[in-house]
Scaffold this motif. Structure first.
Motif, PDB file in Angstrom:
ATOM      1  N   GLN A   1       0.846  -1.194   0.000  1.00  0.00           N
ATOM      2  CA  GLN A   1       0.000   0.000   0.000  1.00  0.00           C
ATOM      3  C   GLN A   1       0.878   1.239   0.000  1.00  0.00           C
ATOM      4  OE1 GLN A   1      -2.774   0.138   3.236  1.00  0.00           O
ATOM      5  NE2 GLN A   1      -3.598   2.129   2.621  1.00  0.00           N
ATOM      6  N   GLU A   2       0.550   2.152  -0.909  1.00  0.00           N
ATOM      7  CA  GLU A   2       1.327   3.378  -0.992  1.00  0.00           C
ATOM      8  C   GLU A   2       1.053   4.234   0.231  1.00  0.00           C
ATOM      9  OE1 GLU A   2       2.639   2.008  -4.640  1.00  0.00           O
ATOM     10  OE2 GLU A   2       3.384   3.483  -3.224  1.00  0.00           O
ATOM     11  N   GLN A   3       2.074   4.919   0.715  1.00  0.00           N
ATOM     12  CA  GLN A   3       1.851   5.822   1.821  1.00  0.00           C
ATOM     13  C   GLN A   3       2.855   6.959   1.818  1.00  0.00           C
ATOM     14  OE1 GLN A   3       2.265   3.959   5.640  1.00  0.00           O
ATOM     15  NE2 GLN A   3       4.200   2.984   5.161  1.00  0.00           N
ATOM     16  N   LEU A   4       2.437   8.027   2.480  1.00  0.00           N
ATOM     17  CA  LEU A   4       3.271   9.200   2.675  1.00  0.00           C
ATOM     18  C   LEU A   4       3.390   9.427   4.173  1.00  0.00           C
ATOM     19  CD1 LEU A   4       1.536  11.559   0.090  1.00  0.00           C
ATOM     20  CD2 LEU A   4       3.596  10.194  -0.285  1.00  0.00           C
ATOM     21  N   VAL A   5       4.585   9.682   4.642  1.00  0.00           N
ATOM     22  CA  VAL A   5       4.812   9.882   6.068  1.00  0.00           C
ATOM     23  C   VAL A   5       5.492  11.224   6.282  1.00  0.00           C
ATOM     24  CG1 VAL A   5       5.919   9.000   8.149  1.00  0.00           C
ATOM     25  CG2 VAL A   5       5.013   7.403   6.440  1.00  0.00           C
ATOM     26  N   GLU A   6       4.787  12.122   6.981  1.00  0.00           N
ATOM     27  CA  GLU A   6       5.340  13.446   7.262  1.00  0.00           C
ATOM     28  C   GLU A   6       6.094  13.442   8.586  1.00  0.00           C
ATOM     29  OE1 GLU A   6       1.056  14.600   5.671  1.00  0.00           O
ATOM     30  OE2 GLU A   6       1.865  13.159   7.121  1.00  0.00           O
ATOM     31  N   SER A   7       7.025  14.364   8.684  1.00  0.00           N
ATOM     32  CA  SER A   7       7.738  14.602   9.938  1.00  0.00           C
ATOM     33  C   SER A   7       8.261  16.025   9.933  1.00  0.00           C
ATOM     34  CB  SER A   7       8.893  13.606  10.114  1.00  0.00           C
ATOM     35  OG  SER A   7       9.822  13.737   9.056  1.00  0.00           O
ATOM     36  N   GLY A   8       8.681  16.483  11.117  1.00  0.00           N
ATOM     37  CA  GLY A   8       9.323  17.792  11.204  1.00  0.00           C
ATOM     38  C   GLY A   8       8.481  18.890  11.810  1.00  0.00           C
ATOM     39  N   GLY A   9       7.233  18.604  12.111  1.00  0.00           N
ATOM     40  CA  GLY A   9       6.418  19.633  12.739  1.00  0.00           C
ATOM     41  C   GLY A   9       6.840  19.870  14.175  1.00  0.00           C
ATOM     42  N   GLY A  10       6.235  20.902  14.766  1.00  0.00           N
ATOM     43  CA  GLY A  10       6.558  21.196  16.154  1.00  0.00           C
ATOM     44  C   GLY A  10       6.151  22.586  16.540  1.00  0.00           C
ATOM     45  N   LEU A  11       6.675  23.021  17.676  1.00  0.00           N
ATOM     46  CA  LEU A  11       6.387  24.347  18.211  1.00  0.00           C
ATOM     47  C   LEU A  11       7.591  25.249  17.978  1.00  0.00           C
ATOM     48  CD1 LEU A  11       4.688  26.303  19.973  1.00  0.00           C
ATOM     49  CD2 LEU A  11       5.808  25.278  21.967  1.00  0.00           C
ATOM     50  N   VAL A  12       7.330  26.441  17.440  1.00  0.00           N
ATOM     51  CA  VAL A  12       8.410  27.382  17.152  1.00  0.00           C
ATOM     52  C   VAL A  12       7.904  28.792  17.418  1.00  0.00           C
ATOM     53  CG1 VAL A  12       7.795  27.576  14.713  1.00  0.00           C
ATOM     54  CG2 VAL A  12      10.147  28.024  15.429  1.00  0.00           C
ATOM     55  N   GLN A  13       8.811  29.673  17.788  1.00  0.00           N
ATOM     56  CA  GLN A  13       8.437  31.071  17.986  1.00  0.00           C
ATOM     57  C   GLN A  13       8.311  31.787  16.653  1.00  0.00           C
ATOM     58  OE1 GLN A  13      11.402  32.724  20.639  1.00  0.00           O
ATOM     59  NE2 GLN A  13      10.091  32.347  22.417  1.00  0.00           N
ATOM     60  N   ALA A  14       7.507  32.815  16.638  1.00  0.00           N
ATOM     61  CA  ALA A  14       7.369  33.619  15.429  1.00  0.00           C
ATOM     62  C   ALA A  14       8.748  34.104  14.982  1.00  0.00           C
ATOM     63  CB  ALA A  14       6.444  34.793  15.680  1.00  0.00           C
ATOM     64  N   GLY A  15       8.974  34.035  13.681  1.00  0.00           N
ATOM     65  CA  GLY A  15      10.266  34.395  13.127  1.00  0.00           C
ATOM     66  C   GLY A  15      11.214  33.227  12.971  1.00  0.00           C
ATOM     67  N   GLY A  16      10.861  32.108  13.560  1.00  0.00           N
ATOM     68  CA  GLY A  16      11.707  30.924  13.489  1.00  0.00           C
ATOM     69  C   GLY A  16      11.483  30.118  12.224  1.00  0.00           C
ATOM     70  N   SER A  17      12.141  28.962  12.165  1.00  0.00           N
ATOM     71  CA  SER A  17      12.108  28.109  10.980  1.00  0.00           C
ATOM     72  C   SER A  17      11.823  26.670  11.357  1.00  0.00           C
ATOM     73  CB  SER A  17      13.442  28.176  10.228  1.00  0.00           C
ATOM     74  OG  SER A  17      13.724  29.475   9.778  1.00  0.00           O
ATOM     75  N   LEU A  18      11.230  25.956  10.430  1.00  0.00           N
ATOM     76  CA  LEU A  18      11.039  24.521  10.517  1.00  0.00           C
ATOM     77  C   LEU A  18      11.187  23.935   9.127  1.00  0.00           C
ATOM     78  CD1 LEU A  18       7.865  24.068  12.793  1.00  0.00           C
ATOM     79  CD2 LEU A  18      10.202  23.395  13.379  1.00  0.00           C
ATOM     80  N   ARG A  19      11.573  22.657   9.082  1.00  0.00           N
ATOM     81  CA  ARG A  19      11.591  21.954   7.805  1.00  0.00           C
ATOM     82  C   ARG A  19      10.748  20.694   7.936  1.00  0.00           C
ATOM     83  NH1 ARG A  19      16.450  19.225   4.227  1.00  0.00           N
ATOM     84  NH2 ARG A  19      16.363  17.665   5.909  1.00  0.00           N
TER      85      ARG A  19
END
Length: 116
Positions: A1-19
């Motif tokens: 079965q095909e699937q997509l798995v996300e990662s990298g979310g979280g809590l960050v302050q305004a002005g910050g970065s996430l990938r």
């Protein structure tokens, strides 16, 4: 079965970065396009960024200049680099894969929370 798995979310302050990362269970060469959508509480799910098999990209106006979508075919992964995050970027982010002739695939979602 095909699937997509996300990662990298979280809590960050305004002005910050996430990938964010989205790993596909098979080669993404065969996908028509892949993209990131987001859905905030009480709102509809909207396109954030999209990249085609040829590498063409498009972005929601609200994230242009701040977010960058990219893909690594060897790793079967699509990324969303998010810089200068704003409170209004808070949402659940979903990876999407458009296929030829069949229904699109969706990941399970990853929460991004930006504190003001």
């Amino acid at each position: 079965q095909e699937q997509l798995v996300e990662s990298g979310g979280g809590l960050v302050q305004a002005g910050g970065s996430l990938r964010l990362s989205c790993a596909a269970s098979r080669t993404i060469f065969s996908f028509k396009a892949m993209g990131w959508y987001r859905q905030a509480p009480g709102k509809q799910r909207d396109l954030v960024a999209r990249i085609t098999g040829a590498g063409s990209t498009n972005y929601a106006d609200s994230v242009k200049g701040r977010f960058t979508i990219s893909r690594d075919n060897a790793k079967r992964t699509v990324y969303l680099q998010m810089n200068n995050l704003k409170f209004e970027d808070t949402a659940v982010y979903y990876c999407n894969a458009e296929l030829f002739g069949v229904q699109p695939l969706w990941g399970q979602g990853t929460q991004v929370t930006v504190s003001s």
